[in-house]
Each structure stands twice: as structure tokens, then as C-alpha cells.
Design a protein around this motif. Structure first.
Motif, PDB file in Angstrom:
ATOM      1  N   ILE A 140     -13.196  48.362  -1.424  1.00 29.11           N
ATOM      2  CA  ILE A 140     -13.650  48.745  -2.770  1.00 29.11           C
ATOM      3  C   ILE A 140     -14.376  50.097  -2.696  1.00 29.11           C
ATOM      4  CG2 ILE A 140     -13.653  46.426  -3.749  1.00 29.11           C
ATOM      5  CD1 ILE A 140     -16.717  46.345  -3.101  1.00 29.11           C
TER       6      ILE A 140
ATOM      7  N   SER B 102     -20.596  50.660  -1.712  1.00 29.28           N
ATOM      8  CA  SER B 102     -20.960  49.247  -1.814  1.00 29.28           C
ATOM      9  C   SER B 102     -21.421  48.712  -0.460  1.00 29.28           C
ATOM     10  CB  SER B 102     -19.775  48.431  -2.310  1.00 29.28           C
ATOM     11  OG  SER B 102     -18.735  48.460  -1.348  1.00 29.28           O
ATOM     12  N   GLY B 103     -22.285  47.713  -0.503  1.00 26.99           N
ATOM     13  CA  GLY B 103     -22.748  47.086   0.724  1.00 26.99           C
ATOM     14  C   GLY B 103     -21.592  46.458   1.469  1.00 26.99           C
ATOM     15  N   GLU B 104     -20.672  45.910   0.716  1.00 24.83           N
ATOM     16  CA  GLU B 104     -19.538  45.210   1.326  1.00 24.83           C
ATOM     17  C   GLU B 104     -18.710  46.143   2.217  1.00 24.83           C
ATOM     18  OE1 GLU B 104     -17.564  42.238  -0.814  1.00 24.83           O
ATOM     19  OE2 GLU B 104     -16.661  41.758   1.117  1.00 24.83           O
TER      20      GLU B 104
ATOM     21  N   TRP C 165     -15.907  38.794  -2.678  1.00 21.58           N
ATOM     22  CA  TRP C 165     -17.237  38.224  -2.833  1.00 21.58           C
ATOM     23  C   TRP C 165     -17.248  37.177  -3.928  1.00 21.58           C
ATOM     24  CZ3 TRP C 165     -15.722  43.020  -4.383  1.00 21.58           C
ATOM     25  CH2 TRP C 165     -15.907  43.364  -5.718  1.00 21.58           C
TER      26      TRP C 165
ATOM     27  N   TRP D 288     -19.098  46.498 -11.063  1.00 24.01           N
ATOM     28  CA  TRP D 288     -18.525  45.324 -10.414  1.00 24.01           C
ATOM     29  C   TRP D 288     -18.546  44.210 -11.455  1.00 24.01           C
ATOM     30  CZ3 TRP D 288     -22.947  46.659  -6.732  1.00 24.01           C
ATOM     31  CH2 TRP D 288     -22.518  47.576  -5.761  1.00 24.01           C
TER      32      TRP D 288
ATOM     33  N   GLU E 135     -21.809  42.422 -11.932  1.00 20.11           N
ATOM     34  CA  GLU E 135     -22.892  43.235 -12.478  1.00 20.11           C
ATOM     35  C   GLU E 135     -22.643  43.600 -13.939  1.00 20.11           C
ATOM     36  OE1 GLU E 135     -22.362  42.867  -9.213  1.00 20.11           O
ATOM     37  OE2 GLU E 135     -24.447  42.248  -9.276  1.00 20.11           O
TER      38      GLU E 135
ATOM     39  N   TRP F 217     -28.160  43.016  -4.206  1.00 21.17           N
ATOM     40  CA  TRP F 217     -27.676  41.906  -3.370  1.00 21.17           C
ATOM     41  C   TRP F 217     -28.450  41.925  -2.057  1.00 21.17           C
ATOM     42  CZ3 TRP F 217     -22.556  39.135  -3.800  1.00 21.17           C
ATOM     43  CH2 TRP F 217     -22.124  39.104  -5.135  1.00 21.17           C
TER      44      TRP F 217
ATOM     45  N   THR G 100     -26.514  42.574   1.962  1.00 22.75           N
ATOM     46  CA  THR G 100     -25.572  43.551   1.412  1.00 22.75           C
ATOM     47  C   THR G 100     -26.216  44.906   1.104  1.00 22.75           C
ATOM     48  OG1 THR G 100     -24.468  41.659   0.431  1.00 22.75           O
ATOM     49  CG2 THR G 100     -23.733  43.818  -0.297  1.00 22.75           C
ATOM     50  N   HIS G 101     -27.370  44.879   0.452  1.00 25.23           N
ATOM     51  CA  HIS G 101     -28.030  46.139   0.088  1.00 25.23           C
ATOM     52  C   HIS G 101     -29.258  46.410   0.955  1.00 25.23           C
ATOM     53  CE1 HIS G 101     -26.001  45.973  -4.164  1.00 25.23           C
ATOM     54  NE2 HIS G 101     -25.181  46.330  -3.205  1.00 25.23           N
TER      55      HIS G 101
ATOM     56  N   LEU H 162     -20.129  36.945   0.737  1.00 16.95           N
ATOM     57  CA  LEU H 162     -19.279  38.129   0.945  1.00 16.95           C
ATOM     58  C   LEU H 162     -18.409  37.917   2.160  1.00 16.95           C
ATOM     59  CD1 LEU H 162     -21.726  39.692  -0.575  1.00 16.95           C
ATOM     60  CD2 LEU H 162     -20.864  41.630   0.673  1.00 16.95           C
TER      61      LEU H 162
HETATM   62  N1  PBE Z   1     -20.332  43.682  -4.307  1.00 14.91           N
HETATM   63  C1  PBE Z   1     -20.604  43.052  -5.591  1.00 14.91           C
HETATM   64  C2  PBE Z   1     -21.495  44.568  -4.145  1.00 14.91           C
HETATM   65  C3  PBE Z   1     -22.633  43.813  -4.638  1.00 14.91           C
HETATM   66  C4  PBE Z   1     -22.025  43.140  -5.817  1.00 14.91           C
HETATM   67  C5  PBE Z   1     -20.293  42.635  -3.300  1.00 14.91           C
HETATM   68  C6  PBE Z   1     -19.121  44.420  -4.406  1.00 14.91           C
HETATM   69  C7  PBE Z   1     -21.640  45.343  -2.857  1.00 14.91           C
HETATM   70  O1  PBE Z   1     -20.849  45.145  -1.956  1.00 14.91           O
HETATM   71  O2  PBE Z   1     -22.536  46.169  -2.754  1.00 14.91           O
END
Ligand code: PBE
Length: 295
Positions: free
Chosen positions: A45, A49-51, A96, A202, A205, A249, A253-254, A277
Motif C-alpha cells: 500500500i 504506512s506502518g504496514e 489488516w 484508509w 480511518e 495504530w 504499526t506507528h 496486520l
Molecule cells: N493500515 C491501516 C495503517 C494503519 C491503518 C494498517 C494500513 C498502517 O499500516 O499504517
């Protein structure tokens, strides 16, 4: 006659083995490894993004040096997934929960024995440091905002089916008066006070930020929703160009963003618990674990 039937049987055996061979291959158990079948490519993605950061870590940790993680957006990822599923092709994407894709398709997470994608985590509400002094009333509501993956799922699915996000959020708010009453318990109505919410496009969100915005509007707030990239969203709430986000997240993730900006923000805690995730494949794919991607 005997000869003819032998030939016919032989013919059918060949046809049948060709057919099952093809079907098997596309579902992931043919001669090529799963990696070969998908060109050693993970469909990702947005880069901020954290992912995506976690997926890069996973590629390192699981020794998948010949793999690439293709960046894009949630929309390009779900489009690729949709196409692959329609053609029963193998694919691996960054996925996720909560996400409507688990309601729309039959999917599974690949096991993550090294725990790179973290355990079950939470979505937090984070405000600009000092916003609770500047507007304790709005901060009280933001602090009390808490819902479930099931609640969010309803709004997300509605939006995915084509309802305008603003309308889907309003509908949920109208149908869930008790929850909204808890969130707004002790919160006063205002008249046109400004508040600015940052968010990333997203699905999760879009749903949460629209619901929060809808309640704030009912309280009399003049709400601005600012759509940003993940890094910009965190920087925005850190420097105060946005008052709040409901899209943090944590703890995994963040984690990088939270570390970077922890002195400029206040974490109001979870607004949703039990997110997940990881790397996601259609259920018909034969592999089970990220470790299977090495082969
Ligand atoms: N996501 C959805 C975000 C947080 C919300 C998993 C794509 C991310 O990866 O940062």
C-alpha cells in the motif's frame, strides 16, 4: 471396441490431469514455488504506512532477499486482490483488520512465527499537546470515543458499497444513539467552534474520522477533515496544524511516528481494540506461513 475404449480412457486421463494440473498451479501447489508464481512480489500500500515498514522488516527477517514489496495504495492493493480472486490466481498482499476485504473475500493471514507484525494491537486517539487545555470539551468527547471492530465494519462496508462516507457515518450515528450518548456524556454543545482532524484515506480511518466528525458536528463544532499521508498526519498533529487524529495504530504499526513525535502529542488511549496486520492471501492458496515464501 476394446481398443477404442482404452484410447478414450487414456484421452480423458490426459485431459483430467491437464485440468487439475492447471487448477492446482494457480492455487499454489503446482511445480513452481509460490514465490515463482507471484513473481516474488508482495502487493503493498502507501509507502508511509506502518504496514509497509513492517513488511520490509519481514522481508529481511524471513530471508526473502529476492522479493520486492510493490508500493501503491489501499485502492490499488484491493484492486489487485479482486482481480486475482476473480481469476483464482495466487497473490500475497499487505492486509489488516478491521477491513471490509475480510467480509467481501475468503482470505487468511499467513502465520508470522517471528512476530514481525506484532501482536493484536489498538487504534488510539492522539491530540496535539495542549489541545485538552485549549478545548477540554472536545478533548473529553475524543477521550470517550470508543467502539468495536464490528461497529467500524458496518460503516466501512456501507462506504465500500458506494454510500458517501459522510452519509454512512451519519446513518451509523443515528442508529447507535446509546453509544454516542456515552461518548458525549458530560460534553457540552458549542456554537461553531473550529476543530481540525487529520486522517489517511484508509478504509478504517475514513470510517472512524467521519463518525467522529459527524458527532462533533451534532455538538455544534465546525469540523475540518484533512486527508494526508501517514507521515504528514503524524507531523500535522505534532505541530498543531491538526488538533487530533483517531488513526494511531499502536504499539507496533506507528511506533516510529509515536517515538518521533511523543513530546508534541498526547495519547488519549484506545478507541478500538483488537486490530491485526500481516501478509494476507486468498484462502485457496496452499501456503500457510510467511516462512513458506522463502521457497
Ligand atoms: N493500515 C491501516 C495503517 C494503519 C491503518 C494498517 C494500513 C498502517 O499500516 O499504517
Amino acid at each position: 471396441m476394446k481398443k477404442l475404449s482404452t484410447i478414450l480412457i487414456g484421452f480423458f486421463v490426459v485431459i483430467a490431469s491437464v485440468l487439475t494440473g492447471c487448477a492446482g498451479q494457480s492455487a499454489g501447489d503446482g511445480k513452481d514455488s509460490f514465490g515463482d508464481q507471484v513473481g516474488h512480489k508482495i502487493i503493498g500500500i502507501d509507502p508511509g504506512s506502518g504496514e509497509m515498514k513492517l513488511t520490509d522488516k519481514a522481508v529481511q527477517a524471513y530471508g526473502m532477499s529476492n522479493w520486492t514489496v510493490q508500493s501503491g495504495s489501499e485502492a490499488t492493493m484491493t484492486a489487485s486482490l479482486d482481480k486475482a480472486i476473480k481469476n483464482k490466481q495466487p497473490i500475497v498482499v499487505t492486509g489488516w483488520t478491521p477491513h471490509w476485504m475480510f467480509q467481501k473475500y475468503d482470505l487468511k493471514y499467513l502465520e508470522d512465527p517471528k512476530g514481525i507484525f506484532g501482536k493484536s494491537e489498538e487504534i488510539h486517539t492522539v491530540i496535539h499537546k495542549g489541545f485538552d487545555k485549549k478545548d477540554p470539551n472536545a478533548a473529553k468527547f475524543l477521550d470517550q470515543f470508543f467502539w468495536t471492530a464490528n461497529d467500524m465494519g458496518k460503516v466501512m462496508l456501507d462506504i465500500q458499497k458506494g454510500t458517501d462516507p459522510d452519509k454512512a457515518a451519519q446513518k451509523w450515528v443515528d442508529e447507535n444513539k446509546e453509544k454516542v450518548a456515552q461518548w458525549t456524556n458530560g460534553v457540552k454543545k458549542v456554537s461553531g467552534k473550529k476543530i481540525k482532524l487529520g486522517y489517511v484515506a484508509w478504509a478504517s480511518e475514513i470510517a472512524s474520522t467521519n463518525v467522529v466528525s459527524s458527532v462533533l458536528k451534532k455538538l455544534g463544532y465546525d469540523v475540518t477533515m484533512e486527508q494526508l499521508g501517514a507521515g504528514q498526519m503524524w507531523a500535522g498533529v505534532a505541530k498543531g496544524s491538526d488538533d487530533a487524529i483517531v488513526a494511531a495504530w499502536l504499539p507496533t504499526t506507528h511506533a516510529d511516528y509515536m517515538n518521533q513525535f511523543k513530546n508534541q502529542v498526547t495519547d488519549l488511549g484506545a478507541n478500538l481494540k483488537g486490530t491485526k496486520l500481516g501478509l494476507v492471501v486468498p484462502s485457496y492458496v496452499k501456503i500457510h506461513s510467511i516462512e513458506d515464501l522463502k521457497n
